[in-house]
Design a protein around this motif. Structure first.
Motif, PDB file in Angstrom:
ATOM      1  N   SER A 110       0.782  -1.385  -0.084  1.00 15.87           N
ATOM      2  CA  SER A 110      -0.261   0.053  -0.036  1.00 15.87           C
ATOM      3  C   SER A 110       0.992   1.233  -0.040  1.00 15.87           C
ATOM      4  O   SER A 110       2.068   1.294   0.219  1.00 15.87           O
ATOM      5  CB  SER A 110      -0.925  -0.080   1.245  1.00 15.87           C
ATOM      6  N   ASP A 111       0.237   2.348  -0.289  1.00 15.36           N
ATOM      7  CA  ASP A 111       0.800   3.613  -0.196  1.00 15.36           C
ATOM      8  C   ASP A 111      -0.100   4.709   0.590  1.00 15.36           C
ATOM      9  O   ASP A 111      -1.149   4.556   0.434  1.00 15.36           O
ATOM     10  CB  ASP A 111       1.082   4.186  -1.509  1.00 15.36           C
ATOM     11  N   CYS A 143      -2.673   6.684  -1.287  1.00 13.65           N
ATOM     12  CA  CYS A 143      -3.783   5.956  -2.035  1.00 13.65           C
ATOM     13  C   CYS A 143      -4.919   5.802  -1.261  1.00 13.65           C
ATOM     14  O   CYS A 143      -5.216   5.150  -0.096  1.00 13.65           O
ATOM     15  CB  CYS A 143      -3.164   4.434  -2.173  1.00 13.65           C
ATOM     16  N   CYS A 148      -6.462   2.211  -0.519  1.00  9.76           N
ATOM     17  CA  CYS A 148      -5.627   1.350   0.398  1.00  9.76           C
ATOM     18  C   CYS A 148      -6.261   1.523   1.583  1.00  9.76           C
ATOM     19  O   CYS A 148      -6.579   0.544   2.603  1.00  9.76           O
ATOM     20  CB  CYS A 148      -4.175   1.949   0.486  1.00  9.76           C
ATOM     21  N   GLN A 187       5.354   2.771  -3.493  1.00 10.83           N
ATOM     22  CA  GLN A 187       5.243   4.362  -3.934  1.00 10.83           C
ATOM     23  C   GLN A 187       4.515   4.477  -5.131  1.00 10.83           C
ATOM     24  O   GLN A 187       5.031   4.176  -6.361  1.00 10.83           O
ATOM     25  CB  GLN A 187       6.615   4.771  -3.863  1.00 10.83           C
ATOM     26  N   LEU A 188       3.450   5.152  -5.153  1.00 13.72           N
ATOM     27  CA  LEU A 188       2.665   5.499  -6.398  1.00 13.72           C
ATOM     28  C   LEU A 188       3.396   6.577  -7.275  1.00 13.72           C
ATOM     29  O   LEU A 188       3.597   6.477  -8.555  1.00 13.72           O
ATOM     30  CB  LEU A 188       1.397   5.938  -6.213  1.00 13.72           C
ATOM     31  N   GLY A 203      -0.445  -1.961  -9.130  1.00 14.48           N
ATOM     32  CA  GLY A 203      -1.129  -0.872  -8.426  1.00 14.48           C
ATOM     33  C   GLY A 203      -1.466  -1.328  -6.909  1.00 14.48           C
ATOM     34  O   GLY A 203      -1.275  -2.679  -6.643  1.00 14.48           O
TER      35      GLY A 203
END
Length: 235
Positions: free
Chosen positions: A7-8, A11, A14, A42-43, A179
Protein backbone atom coordinates in the motif's frame (compact mmCIF):
# COMPACT_ATOMS: atom_id res chain seq x y z
CA UNK A 1 -0.70 -17.89 7.58
CA UNK A 2 0.78 -14.66 6.31
CA UNK A 3 -1.17 -12.03 4.38
CA UNK A 4 1.04 -9.34 2.84
CA UNK A 5 -0.52 -6.00 1.88
CA UNK A 6 1.27 -3.56 -0.41
CA UNK A 7 0.00 0.00 0.00
CA UNK A 8 0.88 3.68 -0.16
CA UNK A 9 -0.25 6.26 2.38
CA UNK A 10 -1.49 8.58 -0.38
CA UNK A 11 -3.69 5.88 -1.95
CA UNK A 12 -7.35 6.48 -0.99
CA UNK A 13 -8.40 2.94 -1.86
CA UNK A 14 -5.69 1.48 0.38
CA UNK A 15 -7.41 2.84 3.50
CA UNK A 16 -10.79 1.69 2.18
CA UNK A 17 -9.30 -1.71 1.35
CA UNK A 18 -7.87 -1.96 4.86
CA UNK A 19 -11.32 -1.51 6.37
CA UNK A 20 -12.92 -4.03 4.02
CA UNK A 21 -10.22 -6.60 4.69
CA UNK A 22 -10.58 -6.05 8.44
CA UNK A 23 -14.32 -6.68 8.17
CA UNK A 24 -13.64 -9.96 6.36
CA UNK A 25 -11.02 -10.94 8.95
CA UNK A 26 -13.51 -10.34 11.77
CA UNK A 27 -15.79 -12.95 10.19
CA UNK A 28 -12.99 -15.48 9.65
CA UNK A 29 -13.11 -18.22 12.32
CA UNK A 30 -9.32 -18.73 12.31
CA UNK A 31 -8.45 -15.04 12.37
CA UNK A 32 -5.99 -15.53 15.24
CA UNK A 33 -3.89 -17.66 12.88
CA UNK A 34 -3.56 -14.89 10.28
CA UNK A 35 -0.44 -12.73 10.33
CA UNK A 36 -0.82 -9.44 8.44
CA UNK A 37 2.31 -7.72 7.16
CA UNK A 38 2.23 -4.28 5.55
CA UNK A 39 4.58 -3.73 2.61
CA UNK A 40 5.83 -0.50 1.06
CA UNK A 41 4.79 0.78 -2.37
CA UNK A 42 5.16 4.26 -3.88
CA UNK A 43 2.67 5.42 -6.46
CA UNK A 44 4.86 8.38 -7.33
CA UNK A 45 8.44 8.08 -6.03
CA UNK A 46 9.38 11.42 -7.62
CA UNK A 47 6.63 13.37 -5.86
CA UNK A 48 7.82 16.55 -4.16
CA UNK A 49 6.42 17.47 -0.77
CA UNK A 50 4.45 20.71 -1.27
CA UNK A 51 2.34 21.56 1.81
CA UNK A 52 0.85 24.64 0.21
CA UNK A 53 -0.48 22.89 -2.89
CA UNK A 54 -4.05 21.67 -3.21
CA UNK A 55 -4.38 17.96 -3.84
CA UNK A 56 -6.81 18.84 -6.63
CA UNK A 57 -4.18 21.01 -8.31
CA UNK A 58 -1.61 18.24 -7.92
CA UNK A 59 -3.90 15.64 -9.52
CA UNK A 60 -4.75 18.09 -12.29
CA UNK A 61 -1.04 18.47 -13.06
CA UNK A 62 -0.05 14.81 -13.02
CA UNK A 63 -3.17 13.36 -14.62
CA UNK A 64 -4.07 16.14 -17.04
CA UNK A 65 -7.43 16.76 -15.36
CA UNK A 66 -9.05 20.06 -14.60
CA UNK A 67 -9.06 21.04 -10.90
CA UNK A 68 -12.87 20.82 -10.92
CA UNK A 69 -12.79 17.28 -12.26
CA UNK A 70 -10.14 16.31 -9.70
CA UNK A 71 -12.40 17.71 -6.97
CA UNK A 72 -15.31 15.63 -8.30
CA UNK A 73 -13.19 12.48 -8.25
CA UNK A 74 -12.08 13.17 -4.69
CA UNK A 75 -15.68 13.76 -3.62
CA UNK A 76 -16.62 10.43 -5.20
CA UNK A 77 -13.82 8.59 -3.39
CA UNK A 78 -14.79 10.32 -0.13
CA UNK A 79 -18.34 9.01 -0.49
CA UNK A 80 -17.00 5.46 -0.98
CA UNK A 81 -14.85 5.88 2.13
CA UNK A 82 -17.87 7.04 4.12
CA UNK A 83 -19.62 3.75 3.29
CA UNK A 84 -17.03 1.90 5.37
CA UNK A 85 -17.03 4.46 8.18
CA UNK A 86 -14.06 6.58 7.11
CA UNK A 87 -13.99 10.36 7.01
CA UNK A 88 -11.99 11.77 4.11
CA UNK A 89 -11.19 15.49 4.08
CA UNK A 90 -9.44 15.67 0.74
CA UNK A 91 -9.48 19.47 0.71
CA UNK A 92 -7.06 19.29 3.66
CA UNK A 93 -4.76 16.59 2.20
CA UNK A 94 -1.08 17.59 2.02
CA UNK A 95 0.90 16.73 -1.11
CA UNK A 96 3.76 14.73 0.42
CA UNK A 97 6.34 12.20 -0.71
CA UNK A 98 5.70 8.94 1.14
CA UNK A 99 9.23 7.50 1.41
CA UNK A 100 9.87 8.55 5.02
CA UNK A 101 6.35 7.49 5.99
CA UNK A 102 7.22 4.03 4.67
CA UNK A 103 10.46 4.04 6.67
CA UNK A 104 8.33 4.90 9.71
CA UNK A 105 6.16 1.84 9.07
CA UNK A 106 9.18 -0.38 8.53
CA UNK A 107 10.58 0.69 11.90
CA UNK A 108 7.18 0.21 13.56
CA UNK A 109 7.04 -3.33 12.15
CA UNK A 110 10.18 -4.23 14.11
CA UNK A 111 8.27 -3.26 17.27
CA UNK A 112 5.16 -5.24 16.36
CA UNK A 113 3.21 -2.09 15.49
CA UNK A 114 3.07 -2.13 11.71
CA UNK A 115 -0.72 -2.17 11.54
CA UNK A 116 -0.98 0.63 14.11
CA UNK A 117 1.46 2.72 12.08
CA UNK A 118 -0.50 2.21 8.85
CA UNK A 119 -3.75 3.18 10.57
CA UNK A 120 -2.26 6.35 12.03
CA UNK A 121 -0.73 7.37 8.71
CA UNK A 122 -3.95 6.89 6.77
CA UNK A 123 -5.93 8.87 9.33
CA UNK A 124 -3.30 11.60 9.40
CA UNK A 125 -3.31 11.94 5.62
CA UNK A 126 -6.97 11.49 4.68
CA UNK A 127 -8.82 12.72 7.75
CA UNK A 128 -6.59 15.13 9.64
CA UNK A 129 -4.77 16.78 6.75
CA UNK A 130 -1.30 16.30 8.28
CA UNK A 131 1.99 16.38 6.41
CA UNK A 132 3.04 12.73 6.50
CA UNK A 133 6.51 13.57 5.16
CA UNK A 134 7.21 15.85 8.11
CA UNK A 135 9.40 14.24 10.76
CA UNK A 136 7.68 16.08 13.62
CA UNK A 137 4.37 14.67 12.43
CA UNK A 138 5.80 11.16 12.24
CA UNK A 139 7.25 11.50 15.74
CA UNK A 140 3.83 12.52 17.05
CA UNK A 141 2.22 9.55 15.33
CA UNK A 142 4.89 7.28 16.75
CA UNK A 143 4.20 8.54 20.25
CA UNK A 144 0.49 7.88 19.79
CA UNK A 145 1.14 4.19 19.13
CA UNK A 146 3.74 3.78 21.86
CA UNK A 147 6.98 3.93 19.89
CA UNK A 148 10.18 5.27 21.47
CA UNK A 149 10.31 8.77 19.96
CA UNK A 150 14.03 9.24 20.64
CA UNK A 151 14.80 6.01 18.81
CA UNK A 152 12.37 6.92 16.03
CA UNK A 153 14.00 10.35 15.66
CA UNK A 154 17.38 8.69 15.10
CA UNK A 155 15.80 6.47 12.45
CA UNK A 156 14.13 9.35 10.62
CA UNK A 157 17.26 11.52 10.65
CA UNK A 158 19.25 8.71 9.08
CA UNK A 159 18.72 6.49 6.05
CA UNK A 160 17.72 3.50 8.17
CA UNK A 161 15.03 1.22 6.72
CA UNK A 162 15.49 2.69 3.24
CA UNK A 163 16.61 -0.68 1.93
CA UNK A 164 13.56 -2.36 3.43
CA UNK A 165 11.30 0.09 1.60
CA UNK A 166 13.10 -0.43 -1.69
CA UNK A 167 13.06 -4.21 -1.25
CA UNK A 168 9.30 -4.17 -0.75
CA UNK A 169 8.86 -2.09 -3.90
CA UNK A 170 11.04 -4.55 -5.81
CA UNK A 171 9.07 -7.48 -4.38
CA UNK A 172 5.84 -5.87 -5.55
CA UNK A 173 7.11 -6.10 -9.12
CA UNK A 174 8.02 -9.76 -8.61
CA UNK A 175 4.56 -10.74 -7.35
CA UNK A 176 2.79 -8.82 -10.10
CA UNK A 177 1.55 -5.76 -8.23
CA UNK A 178 1.00 -2.91 -10.65
CA UNK A 179 -1.13 -0.87 -8.28
CA UNK A 180 -2.30 -0.81 -4.67
CA UNK A 181 -3.80 -2.05 -2.48
CA UNK A 182 -2.46 -5.48 -3.39
CA UNK A 183 -3.06 -8.43 -1.07
CA UNK A 184 -1.00 -11.62 -1.27
CA UNK A 185 -2.17 -14.62 0.75
CA UNK A 186 0.42 -17.26 1.64
CA UNK A 187 2.42 -16.21 -1.45
CA UNK A 188 -0.06 -18.25 -3.52
CA UNK A 189 -3.10 -16.06 -4.14
CA UNK A 190 -3.45 -12.37 -4.89
CA UNK A 191 -6.35 -9.97 -4.49
CA UNK A 192 -6.00 -6.61 -6.20
CA UNK A 193 -7.88 -3.50 -5.11
CA UNK A 194 -10.35 -2.60 -2.38
CA UNK A 195 -12.62 -5.59 -2.93
CA UNK A 196 -15.79 -6.29 -1.00
CA UNK A 197 -15.41 -8.12 2.36
CA UNK A 198 -17.00 -11.28 0.95
CA UNK A 199 -14.28 -11.45 -1.72
CA UNK A 200 -11.57 -11.16 0.90
CA UNK A 201 -13.34 -13.73 3.07
CA UNK A 202 -13.50 -16.21 0.21
CA UNK A 203 -9.81 -15.71 -0.51
CA UNK A 204 -8.96 -16.23 3.16
CA UNK A 205 -11.00 -19.44 3.32
CA UNK A 206 -9.43 -20.92 0.19
CA UNK A 207 -5.84 -20.01 1.00
CA UNK A 208 -6.10 -20.97 4.68
CA UNK A 209 -7.60 -24.36 3.86
CA UNK A 210 -4.62 -25.16 1.65
CA UNK A 211 -2.15 -23.70 4.13
CA UNK A 212 -3.66 -25.79 6.94
CA UNK A 213 -3.30 -28.98 4.93
CA UNK A 214 0.36 -28.20 4.34
CA UNK A 215 0.92 -27.20 7.97
CA UNK A 216 -1.01 -29.66 10.16
CA UNK A 217 -1.02 -28.92 13.85
CA UNK A 218 0.84 -31.40 16.06
CA UNK A 219 -1.29 -33.54 18.36
CA UNK A 220 -1.36 -32.46 21.99
CA UNK A 221 -0.72 -35.34 24.41
CA UNK A 222 -3.32 -35.39 27.15
CA UNK A 223 -1.92 -38.43 29.01
CA UNK A 224 1.02 -40.86 28.83
CA UNK A 225 0.78 -44.54 29.80
CA UNK A 226 2.44 -47.92 29.29
CA UNK A 227 3.27 -48.55 25.64
CA UNK A 228 5.50 -50.37 23.17
CA UNK A 229 7.85 -48.53 20.81
CA UNK A 230 8.95 -49.38 17.27
CA UNK A 231 12.26 -50.80 18.58
CA UNK A 232 10.40 -53.52 20.51
CA UNK A 233 10.72 -51.96 23.95
CA UNK A 234 7.63 -52.18 26.12
CA UNK A 235 7.10 -50.56 29.47
Amino acid sequence: MKVEIWSDVMCPFCYIGKRKFEKALEQFPQKEKILVEWKSFQLNPAMKTEPGKSINDYLAEVKGWSPDYAAQMNDHVSSIAAEVGLEYNMDKAVVANSFDAHRFVQYAKTKGKGDNAEEQLFKAYFTDGKNTADHATLLDLGAEIGLDTEELKVVLESSKFSDEVRNDIYEAQQVGARGVPFFVLDRKYAVSGAQQPETFLGALEKSFSEWQQANPEPLVSLADGANCTVDGQCD
